[in-house]
Scaffold this motif. Structure first.
Motif, mmCIF file in Angstrom:
data_model
loop_
_atom_site.group_PDB
_atom_site.id
_atom_site.type_symbol
_atom_site.label_atom_id
_atom_site.label_comp_id
_atom_site.label_asym_id
_atom_site.label_seq_id
_atom_site.Cartn_x
_atom_site.Cartn_y
_atom_site.Cartn_z
ATOM 1 N N GLY A 1 0.804 -1.219 0.000
ATOM 2 C CA GLY A 1 0.000 0.000 0.000
ATOM 3 C C GLY A 1 0.831 1.260 0.000
ATOM 4 N N ARG A 2 2.147 1.135 -0.018
ATOM 5 C CA ARG A 2 3.016 2.316 -0.022
ATOM 6 C C ARG A 2 2.786 3.126 -1.294
ATOM 7 N NH1 ARG A 2 7.653 3.371 -2.613
ATOM 8 N NH2 ARG A 2 7.765 1.182 -3.361
ATOM 9 N N THR A 3 2.713 4.446 -1.150
ATOM 10 C CA THR A 3 2.520 5.323 -2.303
ATOM 11 C C THR A 3 3.814 5.409 -3.108
ATOM 12 O OG1 THR A 3 0.855 6.635 -1.154
ATOM 13 C CG2 THR A 3 1.911 7.638 -3.067
ATOM 14 N N LYS A 4 3.716 5.072 -4.385
ATOM 15 C CA LYS A 4 4.867 5.174 -5.281
ATOM 16 C C LYS A 4 4.939 6.551 -5.915
ATOM 17 C CE LYS A 4 5.370 0.295 -6.576
ATOM 18 N NZ LYS A 4 5.519 -0.669 -7.712
ATOM 19 N N TRP A 5 3.811 7.057 -6.360
ATOM 20 C CA TRP A 5 3.764 8.409 -6.898
ATOM 21 C C TRP A 5 2.315 8.900 -6.928
ATOM 22 C CZ3 TRP A 5 0.664 8.506 -11.126
ATOM 23 C CH2 TRP A 5 0.640 7.419 -11.995
ATOM 24 N N THR A 6 2.162 10.193 -6.955
ATOM 25 C CA THR A 6 0.853 10.840 -7.064
ATOM 26 C C THR A 6 0.946 11.941 -8.096
ATOM 27 O OG1 THR A 6 0.299 10.409 -4.747
ATOM 28 C CG2 THR A 6 -0.921 12.168 -5.849
ATOM 29 N N PHE A 7 -0.056 12.029 -8.947
ATOM 30 C CA PHE A 7 -0.081 13.120 -9.924
ATOM 31 C C PHE A 7 -1.423 13.848 -9.818
ATOM 32 C CE2 PHE A 7 -1.027 15.070 -14.038
ATOM 33 C CZ PHE A 7 0.118 15.852 -14.185
ATOM 34 N N ASP A 8 -1.352 15.147 -9.610
ATOM 35 C CA ASP A 8 -2.529 16.006 -9.532
ATOM 36 C C ASP A 8 -2.566 16.880 -10.782
ATOM 37 O OD1 ASP A 8 -4.514 17.848 -9.034
ATOM 38 O OD2 ASP A 8 -3.579 18.703 -7.236
ATOM 39 N N PRO A 9 -3.551 16.685 -11.674
ATOM 40 C CA PRO A 9 -3.591 17.471 -12.914
ATOM 41 C C PRO A 9 -4.156 18.869 -12.728
ATOM 42 C CG PRO A 9 -5.452 15.986 -12.837
ATOM 43 C CD PRO A 9 -4.631 15.686 -11.612
ATOM 44 N N LYS A 10 -4.449 19.240 -11.471
ATOM 45 C CA LYS A 10 -4.993 20.578 -11.183
ATOM 46 C C LYS A 10 -6.282 20.822 -11.973
ATOM 47 C CE LYS A 10 -1.233 21.319 -8.789
ATOM 48 N NZ LYS A 10 -1.254 21.254 -7.302
ATOM 49 N N ALA A 11 -7.202 19.896 -11.851
ATOM 50 C CA ALA A 11 -8.461 19.992 -12.587
ATOM 51 C C ALA A 11 -9.293 21.165 -12.082
ATOM 52 C CB ALA A 11 -9.253 18.698 -12.445
#
Length: 795
Positions: free
Chosen positions: A247-257
C-alpha cells in the motif's frame, strides 16, 4: 382513600397527548378518505381521540376502547399486507407500545376501577405482538442453491490471473477473479493487510450534489492492478500509484483539474496501455485517465509524469470538435476502454439542462500520440468519421457515459447509451436520437463502424439510460457447443441476454402495453420491451396499501402523497403535477453493473429501490416566478436551484427528487437494497436477500440508527471469485461483506473507515491474494467521506 386519589388525579396530560395524536390521525385520515383512500386512519383517529378523552376523565373504559382499537388494527393490518414483518411494523409497533404503556400501574391506578380493562388491553397487545413476530418469522427474499458447473467453460485468460487490468478485470466486464486462495471456509480469517490514503479529500461545498447545494464528491474508484502496482484515481482526478503488496505510495499526480462548474466529482477508474516492443517513446507503459475539466491525460506508469508525446505535453482536450461547451456541461467519470490500439470514451453530458447540448459522440484516440482516430456520430453520414479541425460533431445526440466492454476476438466494443438531453421531455427528439437512446450499441473497435443496436427502453422520458456496458459470457447452446452472449443490466431491473455478435435476444423479450398520456407536445411509446425469459429485479407496482413509514403518522402522509400524485405503475409518463416514477433514474442497477461467474454461469446483481417524484411546469410560468432565468444557450448557463431541471428549448421546466416522507424515511417498503443470484442457463432466480442494515441511516437525515436488516440503499457493485465468494461494499452502512455464492449467506464483514461506494477487486502478489476496495464515501448517499484504499488478506 385510594379510589378517591384515582378519581382526583386522572392522567389528564397523557389523555391530552393521546387525544391530540388521535385528532392529527383523524384529520389526516379524513383527507385520505376525500382522496379515495383507506377509512382506517379516520376511524382509528376518532377512537384514539375518544380514548384520550376517557383518560382525561379517569375512566378505565379507555382501556377497553383502546383494546378494541388495537385488535381492530391487527385485523386491518393482516387484511392489507398479510404476515409481512416490515409491512406490519408501521401498523403495529407504535400502537402496541402505547397499549403496553396504558396497561402500566402508574396509569391504571389513576383510572376508575372497571373489571377486565387491563386484561383486555394486555390480551390485545399480546395478539398484536404475536402477529408481528409471526410476520418477522416469515422468510424474506428467495433461498435456493446454485447448480455447480465447475467444468463448464472457464474465465478469460487474456489477463494474468493475478492482475486486474480493466474496470471489470478483463474487457468482458464480468468482474470475476479466478483466484481461489480465499474461500468460503477461510474467509472468516480475513484481516486488513494494509490501508493507504490518497490525500485527496472533500473540499468545502462538496458535501451535496446539485447546482444549488454545491458539488457532489464521491470516491467510486475501482483500482486496476498491473504487475506489482495498483493505480487509483480520485474525485479531483488525481492518479495515485500504490505498491500492491504494502500500500506504499509510489507516486501521485494532480492534474490541477478545474472542477468549479462540475456538479458531480468522481473518477471510477483509469486505463493501462503498453506500447509494442520497439516503439520509440519515453512512455512505453502508460496510465490513461480522464480529468474532470474535460481533458484526457497519459502518465508514465512508472514515474507518474505526463507522457510528452501524447497530445500537448501529456494532455488532450475533449471539447475539441464539440463547439460551444458551457461550463460543467461535459466531463468524463468512467475509465476509457483501451484495446487494440484505441482509447475509446464518451462522456457525461449535463442532464436535463437544455436541448442541443454538446455532442454525445463516442471517440477513439491513438494511445501513443493522442490523435483522434475515429468518432461515432449518429448525426453524420457515415456515422464513423474523422472530423477535421473546423468540423463539429452533431450537437444534442445521445451519449455513452458509463464503462464500456468489448470482445477483442470479435473486434466489437459495446456501448451503454443514454438519452438525447433533456430526459423528461422528448417531443423534439430526432429520428437519429430515438434509434440509439437507452440502447446497447456494438461498434467495430478499429473503425467505429456501427454493427448493431438493441434498445431496451423506447422513447425514454424517465432517464432510463443504460449506465454500464454489458457483461460478456459464453453460454451453452443446447447442442454441446456455446454461444457468445452478453447480459445487459438496466436501471429498470430487467436483464437482456443477447448474442453479442448480432444483438439478437437469446431469451424471450416481449413488448407489453404501458401507461399513456404524455404532456402536450410529447408522446409515449405504446409498448416497452420486457425480458420475460429472464428473472426480473423490477419492483412491484406501488399501491396505497404498500406505503411505508416508521410510524402510522408518516405512513399516513405517504398514503396521502400517493393519492395526490399521478401514478399508473411502471412507465408512468411525467405530468404537469407530481408524478411517481418507479423504478427511477437512480436505477435498480446503476453504473456498477453485475458480476458473472463464468464457470457456474451465475450472475450476481445488487439492486436498489427508491421511487422519485417528477413534475413538469410550463416554462413561461416558471420563468415568470423567477424559478429559472431565460437562456439562449450562449455563454454559461444561469444559476439554477431548488432541484430544478431547466430543460431549455422545451416547453417545460422539470423538478425531481427522491420520494421520502417528512421524517426522511422512504415511502416504499423494505427491502431497499437486495443482492440476487441468477442462473444464466436455467434462467431462474437462485436466491435473493436484503443487503445491508440501517446502522448508519436514520430519520431526519441522521446517520445513527439501530442496525435493522431492512436492506439499504447501495451505490457500487460486487465482485465474484473462484473461491465461491461475492465481495461487496456499496451499502450505506459502511461495511465490506463476503457472501457465499451458493446461498447468499453473509460469511464475513468488516467495518470500513468510510463509505465503500465502489466496486471491490482482487489480485495476487507473490502467491498471496488480496481483496481491495476504495472507501471514501458518497456525498449523494450521505456516507462518511474519506480517502482510504483498504486491502484485506489472510494472515
Amino acid at each position: 382513600m385510594t379510589a378517591a386519589l384515582r378519581i382526583a388525579h386522572p392522567p389528564r396530560i397523557l389523555g391530552l397527548v393521546v387525544a391530540l395524536c388521535g385528532a392529527a390521525l383523524a384529520l389526516g385520515g379524513l383527507w385520505l378518505v376525500v382522496l379515495g383512500g383507506s377509512f382506517y386512519y379516520l376511524v382509528a383517529g376518532a377512537a384514539l381521540v375518544a380514548t384520550g378523552v376517557l383518560l382525561m376523565r379517569g375512566s378505565s373504559a379507555s382501556l377497553w376502547l383502546y383494546a378494541v382499537l388495537l385488535l381492530g388494527t391487527v385485523v386491518w393490518a393482516i387484511a392489507e399486507v398479510g404476515l409481512v414483518g416490515w409491512q406490519l411494523e408501521p401498523r403495529l409497533l407504535v400502537p402496541v407500545v402505547l397499549g403496553i404503556y396504558l396497561a402500566m400501574p402508574w396509569v391504571t391506578r389513576r383510572l376508575t376501577p372497571s373489571r377486565g380493562g387491563v386484561a383486555a388491553l394486555l390480551v390485545a397487545a399480546l395478539v398484536a405482538v404475536g402477529t408481528g413476530v409471526a410476520g418477522f418469522m416469515q422468510p424474506v427474499g428467495t433461498s435456493g442453491t446454485m447448480v455447480v458447473r465447475n467444468d463448464a467453460g472457464g474465465h478469460d485468460t487474456s489477463v494474468p490471473d493475478g492482475d486486474w487490468l480493466f474496470y471489470g478485470r478483463t474487457p468482458r466486464g464480468d468482474r470475476f477473479s479466478p483466484l481461489d486462495q480465499i474461500t468460503t471456509r477461510n474467509v472468516k480469517n480475513l484481516k486488513v493487510a494494509w490501508t493507504a490514503r490518497t490525500g485527496d479529500t472533500m473540499r468545502p461545498g462538496e458535501d451535496k450534489g446539485g447546482t444549488d447545494a454545491g458539488h457532489e464528491f464521491n470516491f467510486e474508484n475501482t483500482p486496476i492492478k498491473v504487475g506489482d502496482t495498483l493505480y487509483v484515481c480520485t474525485g479531483h482526478s488525481w492518479v495515485v500509484a500504490l505498491d500492491a503488496a504494502t500500500g506504499r505510495t509510489k507516486w501521485t499526480f494532480d492534474p490541477k483539474a478545474d472542477t468549479d462548474a462540475d456538479v458531480y466529482l468522481a473518477c471510477r477508474g483509469v486505463a493501462y496501455y503498453e506500447a509494442p516492443q520497439g516503439t520509440q517513446t519515453d512512455c512505453p507503459r502508460r496510465i490513461i485517465a480522464p480529468v474532470l475539466d474535460a481533458r484526457l491525460m497519459a502518465l508514465n506508469a512508472d514515474t507518474g509524469k505526463p507522457c510528452e508525446d501524447f497530445g500537448q505535453h501529456g494532455f488532450i482536450s475533449l471539447t475539441q470538435y464539440l463547439g460551444h461547451v458551457p461550463a460543467g456541461f461535459h466531463f468524463v467519470t468512467s475509465p476509457p476502454l483501451v484495446i487494440k490500439d484505441r482509447v475509446m470514451l464518451g462522456g457525461w453530458i449535463y442532464d436535463n439542462q437544455a436541448e442541443g447540448e454538446p455532442s454525445g459522440a463516442v471517440r477513439a484516440f491513438d494511445p501513443l500520440s493522442g490523435k483522434l482516430v475515429w468518432a461515432w456520430d449518429v448525426g453524420h453520414d457515415p456515422q464513423n468519421w474523422t472530423p477535421g479541425p473546423d468540423d463539429q460533431l452533431t450537437r444534442g445526440t445521445p451519449n455513452a457515459w458509463g464503462v464500456y466492454t468489448a470482445d477483442p476476438d470479435l473486434g466489437l466494443v459495446y456501448l451503454p447509451m443514454g438519452n438525447a438531453t433533456p430526459d423528461y421531455f422528448g417531443g423534439h427528439r430526432r429520428a437519429i436520437d430515438e434509434k440509439v437512446s437507452s440502447s446497447t450499441v456494438a461498434l467495430d473497435i478499429e473503425t467505429g463502424a456501427p454493427k448493431w443496436v438493441y434498445q431496451n427502453t423506447h422513447h425514454d422520458v424517465w432517464d432510463m439510460d443504460v449506465p454500464v456496458g454489458p457483461s460478456l459470457v459464453d453460454l451453452p447452446d443446447g447442442q454441446g457447443g456455446s454461444v457468445p452472449a452478453l447480459v445487459q443490466t438496466t436501471k429498470r431491473g430487467e436483464f437482456f441476454v443477447l448474442d453479442r455478435r448480432t444483438g439478437t435476444p437469446l431469451t424471450e423479450v416481449r413488448e407489453k402495453p404501458v401507461p399513456q398520456g404524455a404532456v402536450p407536445g410529447d408522446f409515449t411509446s405504446p409498448t416497452q420491451p420486457y425480458s420475460v425469459g429472464m428473472p426480473s429485479l423490477t419492483p412491484k407496482d406501488l399501491t396505497e396499501q404498500s406505503m411505508w413509514g416508521a410510524t402510522p403518522f408518516d405512513q399516513l402522509m405517504c398514503r396521502i402523497e400517493f393519492r395526490k400524485a399521478y401514478y399508473k405503475g411502471q412507465f408512468t409518463p411525467p405530468q404537469l403535477k407530481d408524478t411517481i416514477v418507479y423504478p427511477a433514474f437512480d436505477g435498480v442497477i446503476d453504473w456498477h453493473g453485475a458480476s458473472i461467474d463464468p464457470y457456474n454461469k451465475l450472475l450476481i446483481a445488487n439492486a436498489n429501490y427508491i421511487p422519485f417524484i417528477i413534475s413538469l411546469a410550463p416554462r413561461e410560468h416558471a420563468e415568470a416566478k423567477g424559478l429559472v432565468k431565460p437562456w439562449d444557450g450562449t455563454g454559461n448557463e444561469p444559476p439554477v436551484g431548488g432541484g430544478l431541471a431547466p430543460q431549455y428549448g422545451t416547453p417545460y421546466v422539470g423538478k425531481v427528487h427522491p420520494w421520502l416522507n417528512p421524517i426522511g424515511v422512504p415511502c416504499n417498503p423494505p427491502p431497499w437494497g437486495t443482492l440476487a443470484a441468477i442462473d444464466l442457463v436455467t434462467h431462474k432466480l437462485v436466491w435473493e436477500h436484503p443487503l445491508g442494515t440501517t446502522r448508519d441511516t436514520g430519520p431526519f437525515g441522521t446517520h445513527v440508527n439501530a442496525p435493522l436488516p431492512t436492506g439499504i440503499f447501495n451505490i457500487g457493485g460486487n465482485m465474484t471469485t473462484r473461491g465461491g465468494l461475492v465481495f461487496i461494499g456499496a451499502t450505506a452502512d459502511d461495511y465490506l461483506r463476503a457472501i457465499d455464492e451458493r446461498s447468499g449467506k453473509v460469511l464475513w464483514k468488516a467495518r470500513l473507515p468510510a463509505g465503500g461506494q465502489a466496486n471491490p477487486m482482487s489480485y495476487s502478489v507473490d502467491g498471496k491474494q488480496y481483496v481491495v476496495i476504495a472507501a471514501g464515501g458518497h456525498s449523494g448517499l450521505g456516507t462518511k467521506s474519506g480517502d482510504y484504499v483498504v486491502a484485506y488478506a489472510l494472515p
